[in-house]
Design an enzyme around this catalytic site. Structure first.
Site, PDB file in Angstrom:
ATOM      1  N   GLY A  46      -2.571 113.896  21.359  1.00 53.82           N
ATOM      2  CA  GLY A  46      -3.054 115.143  20.785  1.00 53.82           C
ATOM      3  C   GLY A  46      -4.564 115.157  20.842  1.00 53.82           C
ATOM      4  O   GLY A  46      -5.207 114.104  20.999  1.00 53.82           O
ATOM      5  N   GLN A  51     -12.823 117.969  17.751  1.00 55.28           N
ATOM      6  CA  GLN A  51     -13.167 116.627  18.227  1.00 55.28           C
ATOM      7  C   GLN A  51     -14.047 116.648  19.476  1.00 55.28           C
ATOM      8  O   GLN A  51     -14.689 115.647  19.793  1.00 55.28           O
ATOM      9  CB  GLN A  51     -11.889 115.836  18.544  1.00 55.28           C
ATOM     10  CG  GLN A  51     -11.050 115.505  17.301  1.00 55.28           C
ATOM     11  CD  GLN A  51      -9.765 114.816  17.679  1.00 55.28           C
ATOM     12  OE1 GLN A  51      -8.775 115.463  18.032  1.00 55.28           O
ATOM     13  NE2 GLN A  51      -9.755 113.512  17.629  1.00 55.28           N
ATOM     14  N   CYS A  91      -6.580 107.682  15.452  1.00 58.54           N
ATOM     15  CA  CYS A  91      -7.342 108.907  15.741  1.00 58.54           C
ATOM     16  C   CYS A  91      -8.352 108.601  16.844  1.00 58.54           C
ATOM     17  O   CYS A  91      -9.058 107.587  16.787  1.00 58.54           O
ATOM     18  CB  CYS A  91      -8.069 109.385  14.486  1.00 58.54           C
ATOM     19  SG  CYS A  91      -8.989 110.909  14.733  1.00 58.54           S
ATOM     20  N   LEU A  92      -8.427 109.490  17.810  1.00 59.33           N
ATOM     21  CA  LEU A  92      -9.372 109.271  18.923  1.00 59.33           C
ATOM     22  C   LEU A  92     -10.816 109.352  18.446  1.00 59.33           C
ATOM     23  O   LEU A  92     -11.730 108.905  19.128  1.00 59.33           O
ATOM     24  CB  LEU A  92      -9.117 110.304  20.026  1.00 59.33           C
ATOM     25  CG  LEU A  92      -7.743 110.227  20.686  1.00 59.33           C
ATOM     26  CD1 LEU A  92      -7.572 111.326  21.712  1.00 59.33           C
ATOM     27  CD2 LEU A  92      -7.477 108.860  21.294  1.00 59.33           C
ATOM     28  N   HIS A 133      -1.701 116.445  12.055  1.00 61.51           N
ATOM     29  CA  HIS A 133      -2.943 115.696  12.283  1.00 61.51           C
ATOM     30  C   HIS A 133      -3.989 116.590  12.973  1.00 61.51           C
ATOM     31  O   HIS A 133      -5.157 116.613  12.586  1.00 61.51           O
ATOM     32  CB  HIS A 133      -2.634 114.462  13.150  1.00 61.51           C
ATOM     33  CG  HIS A 133      -3.803 113.596  13.460  1.00 61.51           C
ATOM     34  ND1 HIS A 133      -3.968 112.341  12.915  1.00 61.51           N
ATOM     35  CD2 HIS A 133      -4.872 113.797  14.278  1.00 61.51           C
ATOM     36  CE1 HIS A 133      -5.104 111.811  13.379  1.00 61.51           C
ATOM     37  NE2 HIS A 133      -5.662 112.670  14.211  1.00 61.51           N
ATOM     38  N   GLU A 134      -3.527 117.368  13.979  1.00 57.03           N
ATOM     39  CA  GLU A 134      -4.476 118.195  14.736  1.00 57.03           C
ATOM     40  C   GLU A 134      -4.957 119.395  13.925  1.00 57.03           C
ATOM     41  O   GLU A 134      -6.140 119.752  13.978  1.00 57.03           O
ATOM     42  CB  GLU A 134      -3.831 118.681  16.042  1.00 57.03           C
ATOM     43  CG  GLU A 134      -3.332 117.587  16.980  1.00 57.03           C
ATOM     44  CD  GLU A 134      -4.340 116.488  17.262  1.00 57.03           C
ATOM     45  OE1 GLU A 134      -3.902 115.380  17.601  1.00 57.03           O
ATOM     46  OE2 GLU A 134      -5.575 116.722  17.119  1.00 57.03           O
ATOM     47  N   HIS A 137      -7.671 118.350  11.776  1.00 55.27           N
ATOM     48  CA  HIS A 137      -8.960 118.336  12.498  1.00 55.27           C
ATOM     49  C   HIS A 137      -9.576 119.732  12.543  1.00 55.27           C
ATOM     50  O   HIS A 137     -10.783 119.896  12.328  1.00 55.27           O
ATOM     51  CB  HIS A 137      -8.766 117.841  13.938  1.00 55.27           C
ATOM     52  CG  HIS A 137      -8.787 116.351  14.112  1.00 55.27           C
ATOM     53  ND1 HIS A 137      -9.830 115.552  13.695  1.00 55.27           N
ATOM     54  CD2 HIS A 137      -7.888 115.507  14.675  1.00 55.27           C
ATOM     55  CE1 HIS A 137      -9.562 114.284  13.985  1.00 55.27           C
ATOM     56  NE2 HIS A 137      -8.388 114.228  14.591  1.00 55.27           N
TER      57      HIS A 137
HETATM   58  O1  K2U Z   1      -6.200 113.839  17.220  1.00 57.26           O
HETATM   59  C1  K2U Z   1      -6.289 112.688  17.642  1.00 57.26           C
HETATM   60  O2  K2U Z   1      -7.171 111.895  17.283  1.00 57.26           O
HETATM   61  C2  K2U Z   1      -5.190 112.165  18.571  1.00 57.26           C
HETATM   62  C3  K2U Z   1      -4.227 111.394  17.715  1.00 57.26           C
HETATM   63  C4  K2U Z   1      -3.015 112.232  17.491  1.00 57.26           C
HETATM   64  C5  K2U Z   1      -1.999 111.538  16.647  1.00 57.26           C
HETATM   65  C6  K2U Z   1      -2.339 110.709  15.586  1.00 57.26           C
HETATM   66  C7  K2U Z   1      -1.334 110.083  14.840  1.00 57.26           C
HETATM   67  C8  K2U Z   1      -0.010 110.292  15.157  1.00 57.26           C
HETATM   68  C9  K2U Z   1       0.307 111.133  16.201  1.00 57.26           C
HETATM   69  C10 K2U Z   1      -0.690 111.743  16.947  1.00 57.26           C
HETATM   70  C11 K2U Z   1      -3.955 109.999  18.302  1.00 57.26           C
HETATM   71  O3  K2U Z   1      -5.094 109.241  18.413  1.00 57.26           O
HETATM   72  S1  K2U Z   1      -3.252 109.994  19.828  1.00 57.26           S
HETATM   73  C12 K2U Z   1      -3.006 108.227  19.937  1.00 57.26           C
HETATM   74  C13 K2U Z   1      -1.605 107.925  19.571  1.00 57.26           C
HETATM   75  C14 K2U Z   1      -0.764 107.623  20.624  1.00 57.26           C
HETATM   76  C15 K2U Z   1       0.578 107.407  20.349  1.00 57.26           C
HETATM   77  C16 K2U Z   1       1.088 107.493  19.062  1.00 57.26           C
HETATM   78  C17 K2U Z   1       0.231 107.786  18.016  1.00 57.26           C
HETATM   79  C18 K2U Z   1      -1.135 107.995  18.265  1.00 57.26           C
HETATM   80 ZN    ZN Z   2      -7.495 112.486  15.198  1.00 61.35          ZN
END
Ligand code: K2U
Ligand code: ZN
Length: 170
Positions: A46, A51, A91-92, A133-134, A137
């Site tokens: 996501g 971001q 979170c990225l 989560h998004e 943000h």
């Molecule tokens: O928005 C973001 O920072 C991307 C997030 C999205 C996300 C966070 C927690 C759970 C689900 C989605 C992640 O950093 S994407 C990395 C990731 C990959 C696989 C599973 C969970 C998180």
């Molecule tokens: Zn995030």
């Protein structure tokens, strides 16, 4: 399309609230495409416009096993939420830190797609977590904000030490 820079916590621009788009035009489609490219390059599932320091209200998501089914949500609204789940979130914008976050298990969301057409989707599990989560943000929140004060303080200190270590080692 271009890969975009991802803001890192505690950048104050991550606290901005994204604004609804009046229409989905070529510029908005180009932004979404660049966000999808940036999400895949960062191995995310996501990414929200906040971001990448863009104030237009949009996020992208791909929870498919093959990472080949990106979805785009302009002006997303959660219509209903139900149940409860705990998921280990990352979170990225906060690299290297994860924590268990409690969220709704099922969400129904309404948004505009790349053609500007309104759609609704009901999802559960990881897709529901990602959508919540998004949208956080887009509202200037990060997953730290959903932790207990003690846990938030602990993880912020751990993250700061991790960043200082990285800056010293170069
Ligand atoms: O928005 C973001 O920072 C991307 C997030 C999205 C996300 C966070 C927690 C759970 C689900 C989605 C992640 O950093 S994407 C990395 C990731 C990959 C696989 C599973 C969970 C998180
Ligand atoms: Zn995030």
């Amino acid at each position: 399309m271009a890969q975009l820079d991802i803001l890192e916590f505690p950048d104050p621009r991550l606290r901005k609230i994204a604004q609804p788009v009046a229409a989905v035009g070529d510029d908005e489609r180009a932004l979404a495409e660049s966000m999808i490219e940036t999400m895949y390059a960062a191995r995310g599932i996501g990414l929200a416009s906040t971001q990448v320091n863009d104030s237009r209200r949009v996020f992208v998501m791909d929870v498919s096993d093959a990472h080949d089914a990106p979805l785009v949500f302009f002006n997303p609204e959660i219509l209903t939420r139900s149940g409860e789940q705990v998921c280990e979130e990352g979170c990225l914008s906060i690299p290297g830190i994860t924590a268990e976050v409690r969220r709704a298990d099922v969400v129904k969301v309404r948004a505009l797609n790349l053609e500007g057409v309104s759609f609704e989707m009901e999802v559960d599990g990881l897709a529901a977590v990602c959508i919540q989560h998004e949208i956080d943000h887009l509202d200037g929140k990060v997953f730290f904000d959903r932790l207990s004060p003690l846990k938030k303080r602990m993880l912020q200190k751990k993250y700061q030490k991790q960043r200082q270590g990285a800056s010293v080692s170069g």
